[in-house]
Design a protein around this motif. Sequence first.
Motif, short mmCIF file in Angstrom:
data_model
loop_
_atom_site.label_atom_id
_atom_site.label_comp_id
_atom_site.label_asym_id
_atom_site.label_seq_id
_atom_site.Cartn_x
_atom_site.Cartn_y
_atom_site.Cartn_z
N TRP A 194 41.04 43.70 -15.62
CA TRP A 194 39.62 44.07 -15.59
C TRP A 194 38.80 42.92 -16.16
O TRP A 194 39.09 42.41 -17.24
N HIS A 245 35.18 49.42 -12.16
CA HIS A 245 35.84 50.32 -13.12
C HIS A 245 35.19 51.71 -13.00
O HIS A 245 33.96 51.83 -12.95
N ASP A 252 35.20 44.87 -13.36
CA ASP A 252 35.85 45.15 -12.07
C ASP A 252 37.21 44.46 -12.00
O ASP A 252 37.58 43.70 -12.91
N ARG A 253 37.95 44.72 -10.94
CA ARG A 253 39.28 44.13 -10.77
C ARG A 253 39.52 43.78 -9.30
O ARG A 253 38.83 44.27 -8.40
#
Length: 310
Positions: A194, A245, A252-253
């Motif tokens: 993340w 997320h 975010d990822r």
Amino acid sequence: LHKGLEAAGVKTKLGFAIELDPRYLEASLKNNPIWGKDSMAISAPMQEVETNLLPKVDIFAGGIPCTGASVAGRAKNKLKNAEQHESAGTLFLAFLNIIRAVNPAIVLLENVPQYGNTVSMQVIRSVLIDWGYTIHEAVLDGEELGALEKRKRLCMVATTTDLEFSFDGISPVRKKESCLGDILESVPLTGAHWKNSGRFDAKESRDKANGKGFRKQVLNNTSATLGTIGRSYMKDRHTEPKIQHPEDPTIDRLLTPTEHARLKTLNPSLVDGLSAPMSHEILGQAVIQSAFEAVGLLLGTSLVLFSSSM
């Protein structure tokens, strides 16, 4: 293609496959069930293959590297045209030499849509027509053919003149998922994967000021589609699709390899045992399976009708 042909009642087997990168070939040999005991695996540059050693085939399918024709490839390499690319620019000649050697009844070529406007593609069309083939072309849209990813690919099918074929009847072979949440894995909500979603804000502001159209793609469970995921996905560039997320919108990822495969309607087992960077590299160069399965079904139907009329 094999799956679509089989659905139409046409049994096929893999004659040979040529791949420059031995890592990709090894992954395919390990994970792809398409290989048979008589299939020939060749790890070499296309132009160095001894074509006289290749078996004759009924269908020849190939993808010429798009590094010189894609928008990103031309911009990165500062090319005026695809043929200027140092390694991929002249590969269409090797592609044609292989076709001449294996003498297929059907030729299938896939590439980025921009390839359709290259000199290379003009030569391929002209040579195949001169050899007695009839050319059929379409741009296949993954989103329209059963996938969430908006990946578009030029597909050319060249047939012998007696075989009736048309892209007009192409339709999805599967029902597309309703949203991104249908394919996402259960990923821990904490960890190094993340990252702060504002890390690209300054670059996006510069791009906007310079009139560039590059924008972030931050998605969530309800997103109904997403843009193309490419070969260099793990570089985490600001335009790559990312997952927001669920509890903290500031982070975010990247997608996991399993999620990436599902978005292309591929079986994640095709990248079993590979690192995330290698998985994304292979998947980022893949086609949307459901789109080309639909092409295989069309081809198979044409072949069955042709056979019954003889």
